[in-house]
Design a protein around this motif. Structure first.
Motif, PDB file in Angstrom:
ATOM      1  N   PRO A 198     121.856 -28.342  64.573  1.00 22.59           N
ATOM      2  CA  PRO A 198     121.467 -29.677  65.035  1.00 22.59           C
ATOM      3  C   PRO A 198     120.264 -29.631  65.980  1.00 22.59           C
ATOM      4  O   PRO A 198     120.022 -28.615  66.642  1.00 22.59           O
ATOM      5  CB  PRO A 198     122.724 -30.190  65.742  1.00 22.59           C
ATOM      6  N   LEU A 199     119.542 -30.749  66.054  1.00 24.96           N
ATOM      7  CA  LEU A 199     118.327 -30.833  66.842  1.00 24.96           C
ATOM      8  C   LEU A 199     118.535 -30.422  68.290  1.00 24.96           C
ATOM      9  O   LEU A 199     117.780 -29.602  68.837  1.00 24.96           O
ATOM     10  CB  LEU A 199     117.779 -32.267  66.777  1.00 24.96           C
ATOM     11  N   GLU A 200     119.548 -30.988  68.967  1.00 22.70           N
ATOM     12  CA  GLU A 200     119.722 -30.730  70.388  1.00 22.70           C
ATOM     13  C   GLU A 200     120.106 -29.276  70.652  1.00 22.70           C
ATOM     14  O   GLU A 200     119.725 -28.709  71.686  1.00 22.70           O
ATOM     15  CB  GLU A 200     120.753 -31.690  70.989  1.00 22.70           C
ATOM     16  N   ASP A 201     120.828 -28.661  69.747  1.00 28.01           N
ATOM     17  CA  ASP A 201     121.137 -27.234  69.900  1.00 28.01           C
ATOM     18  C   ASP A 201     119.866 -26.402  69.747  1.00 28.01           C
ATOM     19  O   ASP A 201     119.693 -25.385  70.442  1.00 28.01           O
ATOM     20  CB  ASP A 201     122.180 -26.799  68.868  1.00 28.01           C
ATOM     21  N   TYR A 202     118.993 -26.817  68.859  1.00 27.78           N
ATOM     22  CA  TYR A 202     117.714 -26.131  68.691  1.00 27.78           C
ATOM     23  C   TYR A 202     116.888 -26.214  69.973  1.00 27.78           C
ATOM     24  O   TYR A 202     116.269 -25.218  70.391  1.00 27.78           O
ATOM     25  CB  TYR A 202     116.939 -26.730  67.521  1.00 27.78           C
ATOM     26  N   VAL A 203     116.878 -27.375  70.615  1.00 28.38           N
ATOM     27  CA  VAL A 203     116.105 -27.542  71.846  1.00 28.38           C
ATOM     28  C   VAL A 203     116.648 -26.627  72.944  1.00 28.38           C
ATOM     29  O   VAL A 203     115.873 -26.079  73.752  1.00 28.38           O
ATOM     30  CB  VAL A 203     116.119 -29.017  72.301  1.00 28.38           C
ATOM     31  N   ALA A 222     111.415 -31.861  81.535  1.00 29.77           N
ATOM     32  CA  ALA A 222     110.094 -32.102  80.964  1.00 29.77           C
ATOM     33  C   ALA A 222     109.831 -31.157  79.797  1.00 29.77           C
ATOM     34  O   ALA A 222     109.291 -31.555  78.755  1.00 29.77           O
ATOM     35  CB  ALA A 222     109.025 -31.937  82.042  1.00 29.77           C
ATOM     36  N   GLN A 223     110.225 -29.895  79.944  1.00 30.00           N
ATOM     37  CA  GLN A 223     110.045 -28.929  78.865  1.00 30.00           C
ATOM     38  C   GLN A 223     110.911 -29.279  77.658  1.00 30.00           C
ATOM     39  O   GLN A 223     110.478 -29.139  76.506  1.00 30.00           O
ATOM     40  CB  GLN A 223     110.401 -27.528  79.366  1.00 30.00           C
ATOM     41  N   ALA A 224     112.123 -29.768  77.902  1.00 32.09           N
ATOM     42  CA  ALA A 224     113.011 -30.148  76.796  1.00 32.09           C
ATOM     43  C   ALA A 224     112.410 -31.298  75.991  1.00 32.09           C
ATOM     44  O   ALA A 224     112.470 -31.303  74.758  1.00 32.09           O
ATOM     45  CB  ALA A 224     114.390 -30.530  77.333  1.00 32.09           C
ATOM     46  N   VAL A 225     111.825 -32.292  76.674  1.00 35.06           N
ATOM     47  CA  VAL A 225     111.198 -33.424  75.978  1.00 35.06           C
ATOM     48  C   VAL A 225     110.007 -32.938  75.156  1.00 35.06           C
ATOM     49  O   VAL A 225     109.810 -33.360  74.007  1.00 35.06           O
ATOM     50  CB  VAL A 225     110.764 -34.504  76.990  1.00 35.06           C
ATOM     51  N   ASN A 288     117.576 -37.184  73.008  1.00 35.29           N
ATOM     52  CA  ASN A 288     117.009 -38.165  72.068  1.00 35.29           C
ATOM     53  C   ASN A 288     115.673 -38.744  72.546  1.00 35.29           C
ATOM     54  O   ASN A 288     115.186 -39.716  71.983  1.00 35.29           O
ATOM     55  CB  ASN A 288     118.019 -39.294  71.801  1.00 35.29           C
ATOM     56  N   THR A 289     115.069 -38.159  73.576  1.00 33.55           N
ATOM     57  CA  THR A 289     113.820 -38.680  74.117  1.00 33.55           C
ATOM     58  C   THR A 289     112.638 -37.833  73.643  1.00 33.55           C
ATOM     59  O   THR A 289     112.678 -36.600  73.730  1.00 33.55           O
ATOM     60  CB  THR A 289     113.843 -38.684  75.655  1.00 33.55           C
ATOM     61  N   ILE A 290     111.595 -38.510  73.177  1.00 31.21           N
ATOM     62  CA  ILE A 290     110.364 -37.841  72.775  1.00 31.21           C
ATOM     63  C   ILE A 290     109.177 -38.635  73.301  1.00 31.21           C
ATOM     64  O   ILE A 290     109.325 -39.777  73.743  1.00 31.21           O
ATOM     65  CB  ILE A 290     110.253 -37.692  71.239  1.00 31.21           C
ATOM     66  N   MET A 291     107.988 -38.027  73.233  1.00 33.79           N
ATOM     67  CA  MET A 291     106.759 -38.697  73.632  1.00 33.79           C
ATOM     68  C   MET A 291     106.023 -39.187  72.389  1.00 33.79           C
ATOM     69  O   MET A 291     105.990 -38.488  71.363  1.00 33.79           O
ATOM     70  CB  MET A 291     105.860 -37.745  74.428  1.00 33.79           C
TER      71      MET A 291
END
Length: 467
Positions: A198-203, A222-225, A288-291
């Motif tokens: 899953p995406l969040e595990d990848y992050v 900030a790095q996670a985003v 779930n936050t991105i720029m």
């Protein structure tokens, strides 16, 4: 035996209705009024059932000896007499004597001509009984008053009934929205396998590989985003460039983003439960936050540290990107290894640059140009163009060919060696990780850090870009 009442001539003079209330019912007048349908209301100054106009005069009938009633036409008018004289004497009482207080005087009923019959005299103290005709007259009078009221009532539009108040809808407990994470496939360069998670595990795996867990929480967020934004852009574009045989979305190298697999994370971080919990917290709080820029996920590039400035994108990639602008980053100088010197032989130096066989002078003398000369610099104070042995190179080329930490460097020769000193670590485009740590230490939030290093960006939900 002669009735004493026949020996008394009771003369009734013309009297005023206003002087003594009229309690008798005039049957012919009521019938005429009922037939004419005339209505009366208190608004015209009269009482219901009474005809307006001048006060009428009535005549009482005189009782003659022998019980014969004199018609009203034969009775001669007499002057009004005192109120006491209008009262009827009691039987056997002399005329003109006022009855005792509290006793109702007995009066002879008036004679009725035509179809009306004379009312039977009532004794003293007995209740007066109304004839049937009077009952009918009262009923007609009540009906005459009731019918107009009914007609008015039936023609009035009833007030509209108030709209029913709807019952409040049952409160449904709010159901938290569940973010359906996309799957990310990662090519593991050491084993050649593909890991899907899953995406969040990848992050979390990227955060563990890219930034020290000892960093401030806001810097980690900030790095996670930035890491989440980077992979979401590739997923949204379907970009698998740089992946062997395009068998995955991304690799685990710095060519994309460094990543530690779940298996390695469990082994290597087994004794670092607190540090791992901190990384997971940073990922969860930025979940779930991105720029985005103009509604699209950005290329969220980042690097370790700079020389006090970041770089414009076109000075490194030959492509101008509006949100990757050069900004100051004074916190970089606090990074360990900010200044680093490497030593290599002159032969290795020339060989790596493709200049084998050329001599590197110790210093420029006379009219000879220096063997190494900087031609131009970038907005981020890095080397843009440099001449070495008469050949031009970009700062990026020198960095990559010699394996330097940065394109900001100085040099000097020492015997048969060349000493090169670099400042900062990385390409310098995007966010400085040590700069983010320095800002977080000064109290800046993750949002403020990201907005400083990425010019004009907004924040969006990664789930909005899932197909």
């Amino acid at each position: 035996m002669n009735d004493p009442r026949t020996q008394i001539k009771v003369s009734v003079a013309q009297r005023n209705e206003a002087a003594e209330p009229n309690i008798s019912i005039d049957q012919p007048d009521v019938q005429a009024e009922a037939k004419s349908g005339r209505q009366h209301s208190p608004a015209d100054g009269t009482s219901p059932g009474r005809n307006p106009g001048p006060i009428e005069s009535r005549q009482r009938l005189s009782v003659l000896p022998g019980g014969a009633a004199q018609p009203p036409q034969a009775a001669a008018p007499e002057p009004p007499e005192p109120r006491e004289a209008l009262r009827h004497p009691q039987p056997g009482a002399p005329a003109g004597v006022r009855p005792a207080p509290g006793r109702r005087p007995w009066a002879a009923p008036p004679a009725v001509s035509g179809r009306r019959k004379a009312l039977r005299p009532q004794g003293p103290g007995s209740a007066r009984r109304l004839p049937p005709a009077a009952v009918w007259a009262g009923g007609l009078l009540a009906l005459a008053l009731l019918i107009p009221a009914l007609v008015v009532t039936t023609h009035q539009r009833p007030d509209p009934a108030p709209a029913p108040v709807p019952a409040p809808a049952p409160v449904t407990p709010a159901v938290p929205q569940v973010f359906t994470q996309p799957e990310v496939s990662v090519y593991l360069s050491k084993t050649g396998k593909v890991e899907t998670l899953p995406l969040e595990d990848y992050v979390v795996g990227v955060l563990a590989a890219e930034m020290p867990a000892k960093f401030d929480l806001e810097a980690l967020k900030a790095q996670a985003v930035a890491a989440r934004t980077f992979i979401m852009r590739r997923l949204a574009d379907g970009d698998r460039s740089g992946v062997p045989d395009k068998q995955a979305d991304v690799t685990d190298t710095v060519n994309h983003q460094a990543y530690i697999s779940k298996e390695q994370l469990e082994k290597q971080w087994k004794s670092k439960t607190a540090e791992l919990a901190k990384l997971k917290r940073a990922v969860e709080e930025s979940r779930n936050t991105i720029m985005t820029y103009q509604g699209k996920p950005i290329t969220a590039s980042f690097f370790s540290s700079g020389n006090g400035y970041t770089e414009n994108s076109e000075d490194y990639w030959n492509q101008k990107i509006p949100y990757l602008r050069s900004v100051s980053s004074p916190w970089d100088k606090q990074a360990p290894g900010y200044e680093e010197t490497v030593k290599m032989s002159r032969e290795a130096f020339l060989t790596k640059l493709g200049l084998a066989g050329q001599a590197v002078p110790a210093a420029a003398t006379g009219e000879h140009q220096p063997f190494i000369q900087i031609l131009s610099t970038t907005a981020g104070h890095r080397i843009k163009e440099i001449s070495i042995g008469g050949m031009k190179f970009s700062g990026r080329e020198i960095r990559e060919k010699l394996g330097l930490r940065s394109s900001v460097f100085s040099w000097k020769t020492s015997g048969s060696d060349v000493l090169i000193t670099t400042y900062g670590y990385g390409h310098g485009v995007g966010m400085s990780q040590w700069g983010a740590e320095g800002m977080a230490k000064e109290g800046y939030t993750a949002t403020q850090i990201l907005k400083h290093y990425y010019t004009g960006v907004q924040f969006s939900k990664a789930s909005d870009f899932l197909k």
